[in-house]
Design a protein around this motif. Structure first.
Motif, PDB file in Angstrom:
ATOM      1  N   LEU A   1       0.822  -1.218   0.000  1.00 38.27           N
ATOM      2  CA  LEU A   1       0.000   0.000   0.000  1.00 38.27           C
ATOM      3  C   LEU A   1       0.847   1.256   0.000  1.00 38.27           C
ATOM      4  CD1 LEU A   1      -3.114   0.278  -0.110  1.00 38.27           C
ATOM      5  CD2 LEU A   1      -2.257  -2.008   0.342  1.00 38.27           C
ATOM      6  N   SER A   2       2.036   1.198   0.586  1.00 43.04           N
ATOM      7  CA  SER A   2       2.940   2.348   0.513  1.00 43.04           C
ATOM      8  C   SER A   2       3.331   2.614  -0.935  1.00 43.04           C
ATOM      9  CB  SER A   2       4.190   2.088   1.354  1.00 43.04           C
ATOM     10  OG  SER A   2       3.867   1.940   2.717  1.00 43.04           O
ATOM     11  N   ARG A   3       3.541   1.541  -1.687  1.00 42.07           N
ATOM     12  CA  ARG A   3       3.861   1.694  -3.110  1.00 42.07           C
ATOM     13  C   ARG A   3       2.715   2.382  -3.847  1.00 42.07           C
ATOM     14  NH1 ARG A   3       3.199  -1.664  -7.930  1.00 42.07           N
ATOM     15  NH2 ARG A   3       2.059  -3.195  -6.702  1.00 42.07           N
ATOM     16  N   ALA A   4       1.473   1.947  -3.586  1.00 37.80           N
ATOM     17  CA  ALA A   4       0.327   2.562  -4.253  1.00 37.80           C
ATOM     18  C   ALA A   4       0.183   4.027  -3.867  1.00 37.80           C
ATOM     19  CB  ALA A   4      -0.953   1.794  -3.904  1.00 37.80           C
ATOM     20  N   ALA A   5       0.358   4.310  -2.574  1.00 40.26           N
ATOM     21  CA  ALA A   5       0.247   5.693  -2.116  1.00 40.26           C
ATOM     22  C   ALA A   5       1.334   6.563  -2.736  1.00 40.26           C
ATOM     23  CB  ALA A   5       0.329   5.749  -0.591  1.00 40.26           C
ATOM     24  N   ALA A   6       2.546   6.012  -2.875  1.00 41.06           N
ATOM     25  CA  ALA A   6       3.629   6.763  -3.505  1.00 41.06           C
ATOM     26  C   ALA A   6       3.306   7.060  -4.963  1.00 41.06           C
ATOM     27  CB  ALA A   6       4.940   5.991  -3.391  1.00 41.06           C
ATOM     28  N   HIS A   7       2.728   6.095  -5.677  1.00 44.74           N
ATOM     29  CA  HIS A   7       2.317   6.352  -7.060  1.00 44.74           C
ATOM     30  C   HIS A   7       1.264   7.456  -7.123  1.00 44.74           C
ATOM     31  CE1 HIS A   7       4.459   3.619  -9.662  1.00 44.74           C
ATOM     32  NE2 HIS A   7       4.258   2.616  -8.828  1.00 44.74           N
TER      33      HIS A   7
ATOM     34  N   TYR B   1       6.663  14.724  -5.729  1.00 40.13           N
ATOM     35  CA  TYR B   1       7.723  13.749  -5.956  1.00 40.13           C
ATOM     36  C   TYR B   1       8.546  13.471  -4.696  1.00 40.13           C
ATOM     37  CZ  TYR B   1       6.464  15.020 -10.707  1.00 40.13           C
ATOM     38  OH  TYR B   1       5.759  15.269 -11.860  1.00 40.13           O
ATOM     39  N   GLN B   2       8.871  14.496  -3.948  1.00 40.25           N
ATOM     40  CA  GLN B   2       9.669  14.280  -2.747  1.00 40.25           C
ATOM     41  C   GLN B   2       8.886  13.531  -1.688  1.00 40.25           C
ATOM     42  OE1 GLN B   2      11.580  17.880  -1.412  1.00 40.25           O
ATOM     43  NE2 GLN B   2      12.418  18.346  -3.438  1.00 40.25           N
ATOM     44  N   GLN B   3       7.588  13.831  -1.574  1.00 44.24           N
ATOM     45  CA  GLN B   3       6.752  13.099  -0.629  1.00 44.24           C
ATOM     46  C   GLN B   3       6.638  11.630  -1.045  1.00 44.24           C
ATOM     47  OE1 GLN B   3       5.312  14.017   2.212  1.00 44.24           O
ATOM     48  NE2 GLN B   3       5.981  16.147   2.177  1.00 44.24           N
ATOM     49  N   ALA B   4       6.471  11.405  -2.338  1.00 45.02           N
ATOM     50  CA  ALA B   4       6.357  10.034  -2.843  1.00 45.02           C
ATOM     51  C   ALA B   4       7.630   9.251  -2.549  1.00 45.02           C
ATOM     52  CB  ALA B   4       6.092  10.054  -4.344  1.00 45.02           C
TER      53      ALA B   4
ATOM     54  N   SER C   1      10.650   5.231   0.250  1.00 45.52           N
ATOM     55  CA  SER C   1      11.953   4.934   0.852  1.00 45.52           C
ATOM     56  C   SER C   1      11.797   4.472   2.299  1.00 45.52           C
ATOM     57  CB  SER C   1      12.857   6.170   0.811  1.00 45.52           C
ATOM     58  OG  SER C   1      13.221   6.500  -0.504  1.00 45.52           O
ATOM     59  N   ALA C   2      10.910   5.153   3.043  1.00 47.34           N
ATOM     60  CA  ALA C   2      10.686   4.762   4.437  1.00 47.34           C
ATOM     61  C   ALA C   2      10.110   3.356   4.515  1.00 47.34           C
ATOM     62  CB  ALA C   2       9.746   5.762   5.106  1.00 47.34           C
ATOM     63  N   SER C   3       9.206   3.035   3.595  1.00 40.90           N
ATOM     64  CA  SER C   3       8.615   1.695   3.591  1.00 40.90           C
ATOM     65  C   SER C   3       9.659   0.641   3.224  1.00 40.90           C
ATOM     66  CB  SER C   3       7.445   1.645   2.611  1.00 40.90           C
ATOM     67  OG  SER C   3       6.797   0.401   2.678  1.00 40.90           O
ATOM     68  N   ALA C   4      10.520   0.953   2.255  1.00 38.48           N
ATOM     69  CA  ALA C   4      11.584   0.020   1.887  1.00 38.48           C
ATOM     70  C   ALA C   4      12.529  -0.207   3.073  1.00 38.48           C
ATOM     71  CB  ALA C   4      12.356   0.548   0.686  1.00 38.48           C
TER      72      ALA C   4
ATOM     73  N   TYR D   1       9.529  -4.986  -2.022  1.00 40.24           N
ATOM     74  CA  TYR D   1      10.703  -4.148  -1.748  1.00 40.24           C
ATOM     75  C   TYR D   1      11.278  -3.572  -3.038  1.00 40.24           C
ATOM     76  CZ  TYR D   1      15.475  -2.914  -0.396  1.00 40.24           C
ATOM     77  OH  TYR D   1      16.662  -2.235  -0.188  1.00 40.24           O
ATOM     78  N   GLY D   2      11.456  -4.411  -4.041  1.00 39.03           N
ATOM     79  CA  GLY D   2      11.976  -3.925  -5.310  1.00 39.03           C
ATOM     80  C   GLY D   2      11.054  -2.931  -5.975  1.00 39.03           C
ATOM     81  N   SER D   3       9.755  -3.169  -5.881  1.00 39.97           N
ATOM     82  CA  SER D   3       8.782  -2.258  -6.489  1.00 39.97           C
ATOM     83  C   SER D   3       8.782  -0.898  -5.810  1.00 39.97           C
ATOM     84  CB  SER D   3       7.385  -2.878  -6.427  1.00 39.97           C
ATOM     85  OG  SER D   3       7.317  -4.053  -7.200  1.00 39.97           O
ATOM     86  N   LEU D   4       9.038  -0.877  -4.516  1.00 45.17           N
ATOM     87  CA  LEU D   4       9.145   0.406  -3.812  1.00 45.17           C
ATOM     88  C   LEU D   4      10.316   1.225  -4.356  1.00 45.17           C
ATOM     89  CD1 LEU D   4       8.415  -0.846  -0.204  1.00 45.17           C
ATOM     90  CD2 LEU D   4       7.112   0.927  -1.392  1.00 45.17           C
ATOM     91  N   HIS D   5      11.419   0.569  -4.662  1.00 40.64           N
ATOM     92  CA  HIS D   5      12.552   1.308  -5.230  1.00 40.64           C
ATOM     93  C   HIS D   5      12.278   1.747  -6.666  1.00 40.64           C
ATOM     94  CE1 HIS D   5      15.578   1.408  -2.104  1.00 40.64           C
ATOM     95  NE2 HIS D   5      15.187   0.206  -1.727  1.00 40.64           N
ATOM     96  N   LEU D   6      11.429   1.014  -7.374  1.00 41.38           N
ATOM     97  CA  LEU D   6      11.060   1.467  -8.721  1.00 41.38           C
ATOM     98  C   LEU D   6      10.285   2.777  -8.668  1.00 41.38           C
ATOM     99  CD1 LEU D   6       9.998  -1.824 -10.568  1.00 41.38           C
ATOM    100  CD2 LEU D   6      12.143  -0.538 -10.776  1.00 41.38           C
TER     101      LEU D   6
END
Length: 413
Positions: A207-213, A221-224, A229-232, A250-255
């Motif tokens: 869900l962190s990944r979705a929220a970042a998107h 961008y900086q908030q995303a 990054s915090a979730s990773a 984890y990898g998707s968060l870095h993407l």
């Protein structure tokens, strides 16, 4: 009023509404007046989101106002006649926001196994770009998930929270595709609350990944990057013996971090995150679709193409993207890559190849090509060229894209 305009025409529209000259606006975003004149008259393309964000901030409008999102969602047999407004109503339902002061009158809680099956079907619909199915069913599924989360407790309660999180994640990704960025953020933030209540680190990361998107889609961008990054970092201690699900998330968060950095014109940051994602993909070993991430080496390469485009490296994007075999990935990923490849060809003035990529993508997923911001922008830019190809005109009609230049927008300062 601006629905039929290209990005450059919208810039001219809002600039004139703000009473700015071309020289003033160009200076405030670090460009020349000649550059802006070319943008506004469609002789130069404005497709780097970092620049669009700067223009939008100076004009005090949203990025969506400049880009032209969202687009009208067409009715179909799949969607019925209650689409995005129904999803908006489900996300705004006050009864779920304040369950202690309201009563649903539910006699029996929705069976979790049924909800789990529904969520899996929604993910399949998303990855096959069946937007009508999603628009019709998601409001009901979100209601069922929230109701279950309120009724169940213990292990079943945490499971219900996980399902609620995933339902909101699908809604977030759909709304982002449709250009409903603010509503996507509402869905993402609600999903993240449910994810944290689930106490499942994979769900929280997903869900962190979705929220970042969602944050990327509104230009934060900086908030995303901070959230992803915090979730990773939260997941990192568990990487000593990771499950495929954990490694994929984890990898998707870095993407998404890499994409956010690129859109923020941070090339070193984008490189750092894409290298970390690539390392996770190598550990995973092959393309996969754990937790519906489509994560693996090919998806990392797809993101390299997108990042190259965001940083203005058109030839690099074509060099990486053209030979890339995406056949093993879900439809959504394959078509998204085709749209990015078309964008690169259009930027290089190879219009026939850009059209070919879009038409091939349309044959696979008409909905994604119709509603994606980039494909709509590509077609609009082709239409304003002198004597656009007949194939482009036909495609624009199927997509509902028009580009009639208003009489008052004559290109003059």
């Amino acid at each position: 009023m601006t629905d039929d305009m290209t990005t450059g025409q919208r810039v001219a529209f809002y600039r004139k509404r703000r009473g700015m000259s071309q020289e003033v606006l160009a200076g405030l975003v670090g460009k020349t007046g000649e550059w802006l004149r070319k943008v506004e008259t469609n002789r130069a393309e404005l497709d780097r989101l970092s620049v669009i964000r700067s223009v939008a901030r100076v004009l005090d409008v949203s990025m969506g106002d400049i880009i032209g999102d969202p687009e009208l969602f067409e009715w179909s047999e799949d969607s019925g006649r209650r689409t995005i407004p129904a999803l908006r109503a489900a996300l705004h339902d006050y009864r779920h926001l304040a369950p202690k002061i309201t009563e649903f009158g539910e006699t029996d809680p929705p069976p979790l196994a049924d909800i789990e099956r529904d969520i899996a079907e929604m993910w399949e619909a998303y990855q096959y770009s069946k937007y009508g199915v999603l628009a019709r069913r998601l409001p009901h599924i979100i209601h069922d998930c929230l109701t279950a989360a309120e009724i169940y407790d213990g292990n079943d309660g945490q499971r219900a929270q996980s399902l609620t999180a995933y339902a909101h994640q699908v809604a977030t990704l759909l709304l982002t595709k449709l250009g409903e960025s603010d509503l996507a953020w509402i869905a993402a933030s609600r999903g993240l609350v449910a994810a944290n209540a689930s106490n499942d680190h994979v769900v929280i990361g997903s869900l962190s990944r979705a929220a970042a998107h969602a944050l990327v889609s509104i230009g934060e961008y900086q908030q995303a990057r901070g959230l992803a990054s915090a979730s990773a970092s939260f997941l990192m201690p568990r990487l000593a013996k990771p499950t495929p699900q954990l490694l994929s998330v984890y990898g998707s968060l870095h993407l998404v971090c890499a994409l956010a950095a690129a859109r923020d014109d941070d090339r070193p940051g984008a490189d750092t995150h894409i290298i970390e994602a690539d390392s996770a993909a190598l550990r995973l070993g092959s393309d996969a679709n754990h937790v519906w991430t489509a994560f693996g080496p090919t998806n990392v390469a797809i993101h390299r193409v997108s990042i190259a485009m965001e940083l203005g490296d058109v030839q690099r994007a074509i060099k990486i993207g053209t030979p890339l075999d995406t056949s093993s990935l879900p439809v959504e990923r394959r078509v998204r890559h085709a749209i990015e490849t078309a964008r690169a060809y259009a930027r290089w003035n190879r219009i026939d190849e850009a059209l070919s990529a879009l038409l091939n993508a349309e044959a696979v997923s008409p909905d994604q090509v119709r509603y994606h911001r980039l494909s709509r922008a590509i077609v609009r830019e082709i239409l304003v060229r002198g004597r656009p190809p007949r194939l482009a005109v036909d495609l624009s009609e199927r997509m509902g894209v028009r580009s009639k230049i208003p009489d008052w927008l004559d290109g003059k300062p």
